[in-house]
Motif scaffolding. Structure first.
Motif, mmCIF file in Angstrom:
data_model
loop_
_atom_site.group_PDB
_atom_site.id
_atom_site.type_symbol
_atom_site.label_atom_id
_atom_site.label_comp_id
_atom_site.label_asym_id
_atom_site.label_seq_id
_atom_site.Cartn_x
_atom_site.Cartn_y
_atom_site.Cartn_z
ATOM 1 N N PHE A 196 0.828 -1.210 0.000
ATOM 2 C CA PHE A 196 0.000 0.000 0.000
ATOM 3 C C PHE A 196 0.861 1.259 0.000
ATOM 4 C CE2 PHE A 196 -2.062 3.395 2.464
ATOM 5 C CZ PHE A 196 -3.146 3.655 1.640
ATOM 6 N N LEU A 197 1.834 1.320 0.902
ATOM 7 C CA LEU A 197 2.654 2.533 1.020
ATOM 8 C C LEU A 197 3.562 2.727 -0.192
ATOM 9 C CD1 LEU A 197 3.589 2.359 4.800
ATOM 10 C CD2 LEU A 197 2.023 3.956 3.702
ATOM 11 N N SER A 198 4.101 1.638 -0.724
ATOM 12 C CA SER A 198 4.992 1.768 -1.880
ATOM 13 C C SER A 198 4.221 2.161 -3.141
ATOM 14 C CB SER A 198 5.753 0.463 -2.129
ATOM 15 O OG SER A 198 4.857 -0.592 -2.427
ATOM 16 N N TRP A 199 2.920 1.874 -3.160
ATOM 17 C CA TRP A 199 2.093 2.227 -4.318
ATOM 18 C C TRP A 199 1.474 3.613 -4.166
ATOM 19 C CZ3 TRP A 199 2.136 0.238 -8.949
ATOM 20 C CH2 TRP A 199 1.089 0.482 -9.832
ATOM 21 N N THR A 200 1.590 4.215 -2.965
ATOM 22 C CA THR A 200 0.984 5.532 -2.722
ATOM 23 C C THR A 200 2.059 6.563 -2.376
ATOM 24 O OG1 THR A 200 0.505 4.815 -0.441
ATOM 25 C CG2 THR A 200 -1.274 4.602 -2.074
ATOM 26 N N VAL A 201 2.390 6.695 -1.098
ATOM 27 C CA VAL A 201 3.281 7.775 -0.673
ATOM 28 C C VAL A 201 4.720 7.591 -1.162
ATOM 29 C CG1 VAL A 201 1.890 8.337 1.348
ATOM 30 C CG2 VAL A 201 3.716 6.658 1.559
ATOM 31 N N MET A 202 5.156 6.342 -1.359
ATOM 32 C CA MET A 202 6.542 6.105 -1.795
ATOM 33 C C MET A 202 6.617 5.639 -3.242
ATOM 34 S SD MET A 202 8.115 4.311 1.654
ATOM 35 C CE MET A 202 7.051 2.870 1.574
ATOM 36 N N ARG A 203 5.577 5.909 -4.007
ATOM 37 C CA ARG A 203 5.448 5.384 -5.359
ATOM 38 C C ARG A 203 6.590 5.801 -6.284
ATOM 39 N NH1 ARG A 203 0.499 4.368 -8.883
ATOM 40 N NH2 ARG A 203 1.176 4.785 -11.011
ATOM 41 N N ASP A 204 7.083 7.030 -6.131
ATOM 42 C CA ASP A 204 8.085 7.525 -7.083
ATOM 43 C C ASP A 204 9.428 6.828 -6.959
ATOM 44 O OD1 ASP A 204 8.525 8.671 -4.607
ATOM 45 O OD2 ASP A 204 9.249 10.572 -5.411
ATOM 46 N N ARG A 205 9.655 6.079 -5.874
ATOM 47 C CA ARG A 205 10.897 5.296 -5.765
ATOM 48 C C ARG A 205 10.687 3.848 -6.172
ATOM 49 N NH1 ARG A 205 11.275 7.655 -0.916
ATOM 50 N NH2 ARG A 205 11.079 5.656 0.168
ATOM 51 N N TRP A 206 9.424 3.451 -6.371
ATOM 52 C CA TRP A 206 9.137 2.076 -6.769
ATOM 53 C C TRP A 206 8.673 1.993 -8.212
ATOM 54 C CZ3 TRP A 206 10.296 -2.270 -4.107
ATOM 55 C CH2 TRP A 206 10.738 -2.084 -2.784
ATOM 56 N N GLU A 263 12.628 2.287 3.979
ATOM 57 C CA GLU A 263 11.976 3.073 2.938
ATOM 58 C C GLU A 263 11.192 4.247 3.528
ATOM 59 O OE1 GLU A 263 11.817 2.990 -0.461
ATOM 60 O OE2 GLU A 263 13.392 1.485 -0.565
ATOM 61 N N LEU A 264 10.560 4.052 4.680
ATOM 62 C CA LEU A 264 9.860 5.158 5.341
ATOM 63 C C LEU A 264 10.844 6.232 5.783
ATOM 64 C CD1 LEU A 264 7.135 3.352 7.478
ATOM 65 C CD2 LEU A 264 6.747 5.007 5.642
ATOM 66 N N ASN A 265 11.993 5.809 6.303
ATOM 67 C CA ASN A 265 13.021 6.785 6.672
ATOM 68 C C ASN A 265 13.516 7.546 5.455
ATOM 69 O OD1 ASN A 265 14.266 7.295 9.431
ATOM 70 N ND2 ASN A 265 13.880 5.093 9.544
ATOM 71 N N TRP A 266 13.745 6.824 4.366
ATOM 72 C CA TRP A 266 14.193 7.468 3.130
ATOM 73 C C TRP A 266 13.148 8.481 2.652
ATOM 74 C CZ3 TRP A 266 15.951 4.272 -1.800
ATOM 75 C CH2 TRP A 266 16.728 5.097 -2.620
ATOM 76 N N HIS A 267 11.884 8.129 2.789
ATOM 77 C CA HIS A 267 10.800 9.021 2.396
ATOM 78 C C HIS A 267 10.810 10.297 3.248
ATOM 79 C CE1 HIS A 267 6.915 10.238 0.832
ATOM 80 N NE2 HIS A 267 6.417 10.296 2.057
ATOM 81 N N LEU A 268 10.970 10.154 4.554
ATOM 82 C CA LEU A 268 11.025 11.326 5.441
ATOM 83 C C LEU A 268 12.220 12.210 5.111
ATOM 84 C CD1 LEU A 268 10.153 9.567 8.829
ATOM 85 C CD2 LEU A 268 8.724 11.234 7.610
ATOM 86 N N ILE A 269 13.346 11.588 4.785
ATOM 87 C CA ILE A 269 14.557 12.334 4.459
ATOM 88 C C ILE A 269 14.369 13.135 3.174
ATOM 89 C CG2 ILE A 269 16.973 12.067 3.731
ATOM 90 C CD1 ILE A 269 17.051 9.631 5.700
#
Length: 289
Positions: A51-61, A97-103
């Motif tokens: 869910f998170l990789s397809w939404t908030v972190m989509r641009d890295r996946w 990945e969540l840490n990378w997203h926050l960074i």
């Protein structure tokens, strides 16, 4: 033919990824008949990651409109499950990945909350693996901040504070007992690392090639993934599970770019098909290590 299903985003892309993730989970759960609690936890963590990789972190996946990183990650997840717990891979994947997203959010628009959330998440990770927080997990997060976050002394101080307070609290209430043990020392056959290390050679070559073609954001990501690849491998050699996850994440990112830049589509399909066959044979112990 194989890669054409993952080369471009369309209306069915989400369904394909969900079906592939379910297939990978079912495959890794075949021999988990006596560990239903781990299978249930893997399902929850996998759903959260998907869910998170397809939404908030989509641009890295979804890299340049391709789903190659999902495909590679799920193949590596099956290979990983031959020697390690799938839950470890999914938990640390979500964490890093969540840490990378926050960074990256902080780099685009500096906000103290991003720093505090990152430090707190890192301390909470001690509930999962207290032995590796100081030796691998926290250093990897700080390194990512240094490479990608435009970190300053004030930011570093805020992060240390956000990490130290919950860490001390968890230790005080007896939830986490901090030790000086460097690594848990997972005993994995050396032969198991042959495939990941061969893929790493290709990934490192691709890192050097694609770095010149990338914009500033992708250069930063390529550098982070490259450092994860190198340092994760070094930690994994000494038995660090978190180091192995970092290594696999960096590997998935750079192999994705390698597939995307590979002009011969027939060769790419053959490589991926061979990889699938090898991973399945390895997982079911059809290859005598």
């Amino acid at each position: 033919m194989l890669l054409s299903y993952f080369r471009k985003i369309d209306a069915y892309s989400g369904i394909r990824m969900f079906a592939l993730a379910i297939a990978a989970l079912a495959l890794t759960g075949i021999d988990a008949s006596l560990q239903w609690e781990r299978l249930l936890l893997a399902t929850v963590l996998g759903a959260a990651w998907l869910f998170l990789s397809w939404t908030v972190m989509r641009d890295r996946w979804v890299v340049r409109g391709t789903l190659f990183r999902y495909l590679i990650f799920l193949l590596l997840a099956v290979y990983w499950s031959g020697e390690f717990y799938l839950t470890d891979l999914l938990f640390f994947t979500l964490f890093f990945e969540l840490n990378w997203h926050l960074i990256e959010l902080h780099r685009r628009k500096p906000n103290t909350l991003y720093v505090l959330h990152s430090g707190t998440l890192t301390a909470i990770a001690g509930l999962w693996s207290p032995d590796e927080v100081f030796s691998v997990i926290a250093p990897a997060v700080v390194l990512t901040w240094l490479v990608s976050g435009g970190i300053k002394f004030k930011t570093l101080l805020q992060w240390v504070l956000a990490f130290a307070v919950p860490a001390a609290l968890l230790n005080g209430i007896g939830k986490v007992v901090w030790t000086l043990t460097l690594f848990s020392g997972a005993k994995i056959p050396i032969s198991w690392w042959i495939l990941p290390l061969l893929l790493a050679v290709f990934a490192l070559f691709e890192w050097l090639q694609s770095y010149r073609k990338a914009n500033q954001t992708n250069k930063s990501r390529a550098t982070v993934a490259g450092f994860w690849l190198v340092l994760g491998a070094a930690a994994a050699v000494f038995g660090s599970v978190a180091g192995g996850v970092i290594f696999f994440l960096g590997l998935s990112y750079h192999l994705t770019n390698g597939l995307r830049y590979l002009k011969n589509e027939r060769l790419a399909n053959l490589i991926v098909a061979a990889l699938v066959i090898f991973i399945l044979c390895s997982y079911f112990n059809l290859i005598p290590w």
